[in-house]
Design an enzyme around this catalytic site. Structure first.
Site, PDB file in Angstrom:
ATOM      1  N   ASP A  33      61.471 -80.506   2.921  1.00  0.00           N
ATOM      2  CA  ASP A  33      60.573 -79.383   3.134  1.00  0.00           C
ATOM      3  C   ASP A  33      59.627 -79.785   4.268  1.00  0.00           C
ATOM      4  O   ASP A  33      59.515 -80.970   4.600  1.00  0.00           O
ATOM      5  CB  ASP A  33      59.795 -79.101   1.841  1.00  0.00           C
ATOM      6  CG  ASP A  33      58.767 -78.000   2.004  1.00  0.00           C
ATOM      7  OD1 ASP A  33      59.071 -76.984   2.657  1.00  0.00           O
ATOM      8  OD2 ASP A  33      57.645 -78.156   1.480  1.00  0.00           O
TER       9      ASP A  33
ATOM     10  N   ASP B 138      55.961 -78.159   5.246  1.00  0.00           N
ATOM     11  CA  ASP B 138      54.528 -78.170   4.952  1.00  0.00           C
ATOM     12  C   ASP B 138      54.234 -79.048   3.739  1.00  0.00           C
ATOM     13  O   ASP B 138      54.760 -78.831   2.651  1.00  0.00           O
ATOM     14  CB  ASP B 138      54.034 -76.747   4.667  1.00  0.00           C
ATOM     15  CG  ASP B 138      54.211 -75.816   5.864  1.00  0.00           C
ATOM     16  OD1 ASP B 138      53.743 -76.175   6.952  1.00  0.00           O
ATOM     17  OD2 ASP B 138      54.822 -74.743   5.697  1.00  0.00           O
TER      18      ASP B 138
END
Length: 255
Positions: free
Chosen positions: A10, A12
């Protein structure tokens, strides 16, 4: 012998320190909107907060889905609209677009910070011939990775723009991760998912991946573990490639 062929990260809160920027932008947008509803509809103002609202309803989800889920939690019903809505439109998409304006302004002023431990692991993986991808709900992935100068590190990028074009379901569904694995031509049980959001580890668990690593940036280790993370750490500096390899082997034995 390696038990995995790829790691899908991922963005963020895992690669970049932009989860806080998102939270600030969401908080500013929603509180301004809720205050406007107090004036317009005489509704009592109840503050949007990081812990009570951002984490359970918005974190890790596609932008408009996050708006929709939060509004429903407050029993607020407005038109959905569409992606071309102006940021001042009182629609789900309009509010999402307003949040994005705030986000981009903060990003332009402050730039992008990286988690050095994540970048170090990415480079170690690449040096060993392990494929690396990024899968995120963010439609700002190009801008963020470009500003950070790290786009060249990832062999596939499945983001909010790609999801919209392909009609992928957002987290907690595993679509963005399975698409990234497909792009890398790697079997799901030979891929590792790295996530910091509850919706993200739920997606990793649903996809039956080789290992789901949760990063507890929000002191939420138990919640990540309960929702699908096989192992939870506070930072990726706590894991080596060898340790990841052993965790996958142990999971195969017990599953």
């Amino acid at each position: 012998m390696l038990n995995f062929d790829a790691v899908i990260f991922d963005m963020d809160g895992v690669i970049t320190k932009t989860a806080t920027v998102h939270s600030l932008a969401w908080t500013k947008m929603f509180n301004e909107y809720l205050q406007s509803r107090e004036k317009k509809y005489k509704e009592p103002f109840k503050e949007f907060t990081h812990v009570n609202d951002y984490l359970p309803y918005v974190d890790g989800r596609p932008r408009y889905q996050g708006v929709d889920r939060f509004l429903k939690s407050r029993n607020i019903d407005i038109p959905f609209g569409d992606a071309n809505d102006a940021p001042d439109a009182e629609t789900v998409c309009g509010l999402g677009n307003r949040k994005n304006e705030f986000f981009n302004k903060i990003l332009e002023e402050d730039g992008v910070e990286l988690y050095d431990s994540t970048i170090a692991l990415v480079n170690e993986l690449l040096a060993k011939g392990i494929k690396v991808g990024v899968a995120t709900s963010s439609k700002n992935c190009d801008i963020i990775l470009g500003k950070a100068g790290i786009q060249n590190l990832f062999q596939t990028q499945v983001d909010g723009v790609v999801s919209a074009n392909l009609g992928l379901k957002g987290k907690p569904e595993p679509d963005i991760f399975t698409t990234a694995a497909d792009n890398l031509e790697v079997a799901y049980d030979r891929a590792v998912i790295v996530e910091d959001a509850v919706s993200g580890v739920q997606a990793g668990a649903k996809g039956n991946f080789g290992l789901v690593i949760g990063i507890a940036r929000e002191h939420n280790a138990d919640e990540l573990k309960d929702n699908g993370a096989d192992i939870v750490v506070e930072d990726l500096s706590q894991l080596s490639i060898d340790e990841i390899n052993k965790l996958i082997a142990a999971k195969k034995v017990t599953s």
